[in-house]
Design an enzyme around this catalytic site. Structure first.
Site, PDB file in Angstrom:
ATOM      1  N   SER A   8      14.417 -18.541   7.349  1.00  0.00           N
ATOM      2  CA  SER A   8      15.696 -18.080   7.895  1.00  0.00           C
ATOM      3  C   SER A   8      16.173 -16.958   6.980  1.00  0.00           C
ATOM      4  O   SER A   8      15.684 -16.823   5.844  1.00  0.00           O
ATOM      5  CB  SER A   8      16.691 -19.245   7.850  1.00  0.00           C
ATOM      6  OG  SER A   8      18.025 -18.792   8.012  1.00  0.00           O
ATOM      7  N   TYR A  47      20.591 -26.758   3.801  1.00  0.00           N
ATOM      8  CA  TYR A  47      19.825 -25.829   4.652  1.00  0.00           C
ATOM      9  C   TYR A  47      19.358 -24.629   3.834  1.00  0.00           C
ATOM     10  O   TYR A  47      18.185 -24.237   3.886  1.00  0.00           O
ATOM     11  CB  TYR A  47      20.706 -25.382   5.827  1.00  0.00           C
ATOM     12  CG  TYR A  47      19.983 -24.605   6.901  1.00  0.00           C
ATOM     13  CD1 TYR A  47      19.250 -25.266   7.887  1.00  0.00           C
ATOM     14  CD2 TYR A  47      20.047 -23.216   6.958  1.00  0.00           C
ATOM     15  CE1 TYR A  47      18.589 -24.558   8.890  1.00  0.00           C
ATOM     16  CE2 TYR A  47      19.405 -22.503   7.955  1.00  0.00           C
ATOM     17  CZ  TYR A  47      18.680 -23.174   8.926  1.00  0.00           C
ATOM     18  OH  TYR A  47      18.032 -22.467   9.920  1.00  0.00           O
TER      19      TYR A  47
HETATM   20  P1  NAD Z   1      16.543 -26.225  18.371  1.00  0.00           P
HETATM   21  O1  NAD Z   1      17.540 -27.295  18.061  1.00  0.00           O
HETATM   22  O2  NAD Z   1      16.647 -25.477  19.637  1.00  0.00           O
HETATM   23  O3  NAD Z   1      15.061 -26.829  18.275  1.00  0.00           O
HETATM   24  C1  NAD Z   1      14.657 -27.629  17.203  1.00  0.00           C
HETATM   25  C2  NAD Z   1      13.598 -28.600  17.702  1.00  0.00           C
HETATM   26  O4  NAD Z   1      13.141 -29.356  16.568  1.00  0.00           O
HETATM   27  C3  NAD Z   1      14.140 -29.600  18.734  1.00  0.00           C
HETATM   28  O5  NAD Z   1      13.288 -29.629  19.873  1.00  0.00           O
HETATM   29  C4  NAD Z   1      14.108 -30.933  17.985  1.00  0.00           C
HETATM   30  O6  NAD Z   1      13.842 -32.045  18.831  1.00  0.00           O
HETATM   31  C5  NAD Z   1      12.972 -30.702  16.992  1.00  0.00           C
HETATM   32  N1  NAD Z   1      13.062 -31.605  15.840  1.00  0.00           N
HETATM   33  C6  NAD Z   1      14.172 -31.884  15.102  1.00  0.00           C
HETATM   34  N2  NAD Z   1      13.854 -32.798  14.171  1.00  0.00           N
HETATM   35  C7  NAD Z   1      12.535 -33.085  14.324  1.00  0.00           C
HETATM   36  C8  NAD Z   1      11.638 -33.965  13.664  1.00  0.00           C
HETATM   37  N3  NAD Z   1      12.031 -34.757  12.656  1.00  0.00           N
HETATM   38  N4  NAD Z   1      10.337 -34.001  14.082  1.00  0.00           N
HETATM   39  C9  NAD Z   1       9.934 -33.229  15.115  1.00  0.00           C
HETATM   40  N5  NAD Z   1      10.743 -32.395  15.787  1.00  0.00           N
HETATM   41  C10 NAD Z   1      12.027 -32.334  15.389  1.00  0.00           C
HETATM   42  O7  NAD Z   1      16.592 -25.241  17.111  1.00  0.00           O
HETATM   43  P2  NAD Z   1      16.035 -23.756  16.864  1.00  0.00           P
HETATM   44  O8  NAD Z   1      17.215 -22.889  16.669  1.00  0.00           O
HETATM   45  O9  NAD Z   1      15.001 -23.397  17.853  1.00  0.00           O
HETATM   46  O10 NAD Z   1      15.399 -23.959  15.415  1.00  0.00           O
HETATM   47  C11 NAD Z   1      13.998 -23.949  15.174  1.00  0.00           C
HETATM   48  C12 NAD Z   1      13.767 -23.546  13.729  1.00  0.00           C
HETATM   49  O11 NAD Z   1      14.261 -22.224  13.521  1.00  0.00           O
HETATM   50  C13 NAD Z   1      14.464 -24.434  12.692  1.00  0.00           C
HETATM   51  O12 NAD Z   1      13.622 -24.628  11.581  1.00  0.00           O
HETATM   52  C14 NAD Z   1      15.673 -23.600  12.293  1.00  0.00           C
HETATM   53  O13 NAD Z   1      16.136 -23.908  11.008  1.00  0.00           O
HETATM   54  C15 NAD Z   1      15.076 -22.216  12.376  1.00  0.00           C
HETATM   55  N6  NAD Z   1      16.044 -21.129  12.486  1.00  0.00           N
HETATM   56  C16 NAD Z   1      16.921 -21.101  13.516  1.00  0.00           C
HETATM   57  C17 NAD Z   1      17.838 -20.067  13.599  1.00  0.00           C
HETATM   58  C18 NAD Z   1      18.838 -19.981  14.704  1.00  0.00           C
HETATM   59  O14 NAD Z   1      19.788 -19.193  14.555  1.00  0.00           O
HETATM   60  N7  NAD Z   1      18.691 -20.699  15.791  1.00  0.00           N
HETATM   61  C19 NAD Z   1      17.855 -19.056  12.625  1.00  0.00           C
HETATM   62  C20 NAD Z   1      16.935 -19.127  11.585  1.00  0.00           C
HETATM   63  C21 NAD Z   1      16.033 -20.169  11.532  1.00  0.00           C
END
Ligand code: NAD
Length: 260
Positions: free
Chosen positions: A142, A155
């Site tokens: 991130s 985080y």
């Molecule tokens: P999201 O909530 O849409 O998807 C996350 C997925 O991870 C969900 O399907 C959830 O069921 C799954 N998950 C959660 N805990 C789990 C576990 N213990 N085992 C298996 N699966 C699990 O979120 P997103 O925004 O798509 O985030 C995905 C990644 O991107 C994360 O690592 C997040 O930190 C990172 N990220 C997101 C953003 C943002 O702004 N959305 C920015 C930077 C980084």
């Protein structure tokens, strides 16, 4: 950037960024294991991919469960014929001021992001070395791998930690053709961020519109959210890059929120 004859294992692929990566990899010719805590969501993504002709498998897995991760990777290898790309992407968010952060919440967040990344990378790396094919390991970092924000102690700590993990995997994997890199997105409108907006508004005493404009997008060059497709294209670049020349790196895709 093609992934024909490659097998990818994407965690957190039932939703948001991981789901789009699974779709883009499938479009580039890969077979895809859609791994997620949410079995119904994973099956929905995998069956939509199968309907378009991709070899796709839904794998129910909690990335914090050692035996579960090993079994999920083993099943992927058995059913899809190998493992060439890991995207360790599963993640959660919990926001609170540090002085009010519960220890249980701290440990829960670190477990999903860091234990999950370690267990997924270890299982994948073992297969990539044993097969003699090497592979590409991609961690979802991130901008919070580079910068800090209020309310996000675990985080920010976890996302910084992934950069260290990727560098070790890059060094230990090199002799076997295993590469490791980190993608560092800015804010992307996914369920993870949509849940955060009202929580941050309450904690910071701002309107939800101000959380978006004055917190999330304040330092971007153009006030725009990064998209799931932006992130998936970087994931495709890392996955398809053919040599160890590109390893141990992190790439920020954030509308200039963070500049190297
Ligand atoms: P999201 O909530 O849409 O998807 C996350 C997925 O991870 C969900 O399907 C959830 O069921 C799954 N998950 C959660 N805990 C789990 C576990 N213990 N085992 C298996 N699966 C699990 O979120 P997103 O925004 O798509 O985030 C995905 C990644 O991107 C994360 O690592 C997040 O930190 C990172 N990220 C997101 C953003 C943002 O702004 N959305 C920015 C930077 C980084």
């Amino acid at each position: 950037m093609r992934l024909d004859d490659k097998v990818a294992f994407v965690t957190g692929a039932a939703s948001g960024i991981g789901k789009r990566i699974a779709q883009v990899y499938a479009g580039a010719g890969a077979a895809v294991a859609v791994a997620d805590l949410d079995p119904r969501g994973a099956e929905a993504v995998a069956s939509a991919l199968r309907a378009k002709g991709t070899r796709a498998l839904a794998v129910a897995v909690d990335v914090t469960d050692e035996a579960g991760v090993d079994a999920a990777v083993a099943r992927t290898v058995a059913e899809l014929g190998g493992l060439d790309v890991l995207v360790s992407n599963a993640g959660i968010q919990i926001v609170a001021p540090l002085t009010e952060f519960g220890f249980a919440d701290w440990k829960k967040l670190l477990a999903v992001h860091l234990d999950g990344a370690f267990l997924s990378a270890r299982a994948a790396m073992r297969r990539m070395i044993a097969s003699g094919r090497g592979g590409s390991i991609i961690f979802m970092g991130s901008v919070h791998s580079k910068e800090a924000s209020v309310l996000k102690a675990p985080y920010v700590s976890a996302k910084h930690g992934l950069e260290g993990l990727a560098k070790v995997v890059a060094k230990e994997g090199a002799a076997h053709g295993v590469r490791a890199n980190v993608i560092c997105p800015g804010f992307v409108r996914t369920p993870l961020v949509d849940r955060q907006i009202p929580e941050q508004a309450r904690a910071l005493g701002l309107s939800e519109a101000d959380v978006v404009a004055k917190v999330m997008l304040k330092d971007t060059v153009d006030g725009q959210f990064t998209t799931v497709d932006d992130v998936a294209q970087v994931a495709l670049f890392f996955a398809s890059f053919p040599s160890n020349a590109l390893t141990g790196q992190s790439l920020v895709v954030s509308h200039g929120w963070f500049m190297q």
